[in-house]
Structure formats: C-alpha cells, structure tokens
Scaffold this active site. Structure first.
Site, PDB file in Angstrom:
ATOM      1  N   TRP A 176      -5.299 -23.823  42.507  1.00  0.00           N
ATOM      2  CA  TRP A 176      -4.004 -23.897  41.820  1.00  0.00           C
ATOM      3  C   TRP A 176      -4.136 -24.247  40.348  1.00  0.00           C
ATOM      4  CZ3 TRP A 176      -0.161 -26.936  45.529  1.00  0.00           C
ATOM      5  CH2 TRP A 176       0.029 -26.200  46.694  1.00  0.00           C
ATOM      6  N   HIS A 226     -16.423 -25.365  37.853  1.00  0.00           N
ATOM      7  CA  HIS A 226     -15.578 -24.231  37.453  1.00  0.00           C
ATOM      8  C   HIS A 226     -15.806 -23.946  35.969  1.00  0.00           C
ATOM      9  CE1 HIS A 226     -12.094 -21.809  36.468  1.00  0.00           C
ATOM     10  NE2 HIS A 226     -12.009 -21.535  37.755  1.00  0.00           N
ATOM     11  N   GLU A 255     -17.983 -16.383  39.808  1.00  0.00           N
ATOM     12  CA  GLU A 255     -16.795 -16.084  39.020  1.00  0.00           C
ATOM     13  C   GLU A 255     -17.210 -15.681  37.609  1.00  0.00           C
ATOM     14  OE1 GLU A 255     -13.071 -18.213  40.713  1.00  0.00           O
ATOM     15  OE2 GLU A 255     -14.051 -19.571  39.309  1.00  0.00           O
ATOM     16  N   GLY A 284      -8.557 -14.894  35.030  1.00  0.00           N
ATOM     17  CA  GLY A 284      -7.250 -14.932  34.388  1.00  0.00           C
ATOM     18  C   GLY A 284      -7.015 -13.823  33.382  1.00  0.00           C
ATOM     19  N   GLY A 327      -7.135 -17.706  41.712  1.00  0.00           N
ATOM     20  CA  GLY A 327      -6.354 -18.514  40.772  1.00  0.00           C
ATOM     21  C   GLY A 327      -4.901 -18.070  40.755  1.00  0.00           C
TER      22      GLY A 327
HETATM   23  P1  PGA Z   1      -7.889 -15.991  38.563  1.00  0.00           P
HETATM   24  O1  PGA Z   1      -8.735 -17.375  38.594  1.00  0.00           O
HETATM   25  O2  PGA Z   1      -7.780 -15.510  39.977  1.00  0.00           O
HETATM   26  O3  PGA Z   1      -6.554 -16.363  37.977  1.00  0.00           O
HETATM   27  O4  PGA Z   1      -8.664 -15.059  37.698  1.00  0.00           O
HETATM   28  C1  PGA Z   1      -9.815 -17.564  39.460  1.00  0.00           C
HETATM   29  C2  PGA Z   1     -10.419 -18.915  39.220  1.00  0.00           C
HETATM   30  O5  PGA Z   1     -10.467 -19.363  38.062  1.00  0.00           O
HETATM   31  O6  PGA Z   1     -10.858 -19.604  40.176  1.00  0.00           O
END
Ligand code: PGA
Length: 250
Positions: free
Chosen positions: A11, A94, A165, A171, A231
């Site tokens: 979140w 992260h 990631e 994002g 996300g």
């Molecule tokens: P996103 O983020 O799905 O909004 O790209 C993923 C994350 O940062 O864990």
C-alpha cells in the site's frame, strides 16, 4: 510448476481507516483465491488490519522493519513488534527505501535477518535502475543485492520471499516484458539454488512494477515468476482481486 503463487499488496503511504475498511472488505468478499494473498500496510493500520483479517486466509505485513531488536532508535519499528501484531510478512529493501532513505545492501540484509529471527517472512526487493539496465548491469546489480542478504541470513535464506522489481517499472506504467522478467527470475533462482540447493525450487520470487489486471496473467505464466508485489493496483479492490485471480492454478 507446483509452487503456489503469492500476491502481495504494497500500500506504500496510502490509505485511511474508511478507505482501508472498504478495500479489505472487497478482498475478503472475493475469496476464495487459488493463490496466497497478503497486504503490507502502513504501521498505524496494522492493528485494525489484523482484526479485520484474522480468521481469514488473507495475511498481512509491514513495509519495513528495523535491523535492531530494541533500543534508542527513534521512529523505528522492530520485527518483534510486527510479530506481536500478527504480521506474516515484512518488505525489506524496497527501491524507494534504498533511493529515498539511503538503505544500502548491508542494512537490507540486517533487516531481513532481524525479520527471520522473529519468525517473519522478509520480502527482499531487488532491482536495477533504468541507467543500470541500459548499461548492461542488470545481472550484476540484482546478484549483488541478493548476495548481500543470502550471505547474512545464511541457512535461513530458504525462508525468504524475493521480489524482483525493476526500478524503472515501479509506478511508471512501464512493465518488464514477461521474457525480461523471466530472465532475471531464472538468474535469481539459480543464485538461490547455489545457496540453499533444492529448497530454491520451493521459494517464491515475485515480480513487481506496474502489474495491472491486464498484464498480470502473462507475467504469472512464466515458469520462475511466483506471483506479484503490487503497488498502485493494490489500492482498488477490483484491480487487486483481478490480479489475484490472474495467478496460475496450483
Ligand atoms: P507499482 O509498485 O505496482 O505501483 O509499480 C510496485 C511496488 O513498488 O512494490
């Protein structure tokens, strides 16, 4: 592939008590899922989330923890505290914490170790920036990030979840192609196999970065992708549920 897939909502710093209630209700109403499902929520919402989800098979967790057990660390939250609130998972390393809070590989490794020591499953994030990908450094970067954790947690490495990631996909609406993601996941699994032998075949390696209902199924169909760290799309029940439903049947 027999690994049961896992979808985790990250979140980030979003939510409010009424919005969370609506979101969690939407997720609970959509059960049963054929994958494991969890939400990693901001610290102040953990208690209420635990009450809402306990008794269901939806798990919860946090987005960070301290590397320390207790002490004079203003603002920090220990893995023991998270455990007290029933957390199953904690995200560590992260890219937003690496980039915005200066977290280096060694600190991420210590956080993963602290989580494991308290019976939490760390979701260890690795991923390259766009500049690193363009410079052909993807492999070296993710290997270095994972190696630091594997060395530190040693024989417990098999108990972690890893999340690949790519920073350029978080994002941004840009997603790694299923082939690009699979290539990195296979590399990471090979690295895990060198550390924990056959247990690597049971470990979950999640993909994260702009996973949406319309691209989830092709990503989750890849042999070494075991689910997603979600996300933006985890903030709307309908989208999150659709992503959970896009996982492979076990
Ligand atoms: P996103 O983020 O799905 O909004 O790209 C993923 C994350 O940062 O864990």
């Amino acid at each position: 592939m027999s690994r049961r897939q896992l979808v985790v909502g990250n979140w980030k710093m979003h939510g409010s008590r009424p919005a969370n209630a609506l979101l969690l209700d939407g997720v609970l109403q959509a059960r049963p899922f054929h994958c494991d499902v969890a939400v990693c929520v901001p610290f102040p919402f953990l208690s209420e989330t635990a009450v809402t989800l306990s008794g269901s098979d939806v798990r919860w967790g946090a987005q960070d923890c301290s590397a320390h057990d207790q002490g004079a660390y203003t603002g920090e939250v220990s893995a023991a505290m998270l455990h007290e609130f029933g957390c199953r998972y904690v995200i560590v390393g992260h890219s937003e914490r690496r980039a915005l809070h200066g977290e280096a590989d060694a600190l991420v490794a210590d956080k993963a170790k602290a989580a494991l020591a308290r019976g939490l499953t760390p979701i260890v994030c690795v991923g390259e920036t766009l500049a690193q990908r363009e410079a052909g450094e993807t492999e070296a970067v993710v290997k270095r990030q994972l190696a630091a954790v594997v060395q530190t947690v040693a024989h417990c490495a098999g108990e972690m979840v890893v999340a690949y990631e790519p920073v350029w996909a978080i994002g941004t609406g840009l997603t790694a192609t299923p082939e690009q993601a699979q290539a990195v996941h296979a590399l990471l699994r090979g690295q895990l196999r060198a550390a924990v032998a056959d247990r690597a075949d049971d470990m979950k390696i999640l993909y994260g970065g702009s996973v949406k209902p319309d691209n989830a199924a092709t990503l989750f169909a890849q042999p070494d992708i075991d689910g997603g760290l979600i996300g933006g799309a985890a903030l709307k029940a309908a989208d999150f549920v659709a992503i959970c439903r896009a996982t492979r049947q076990p």
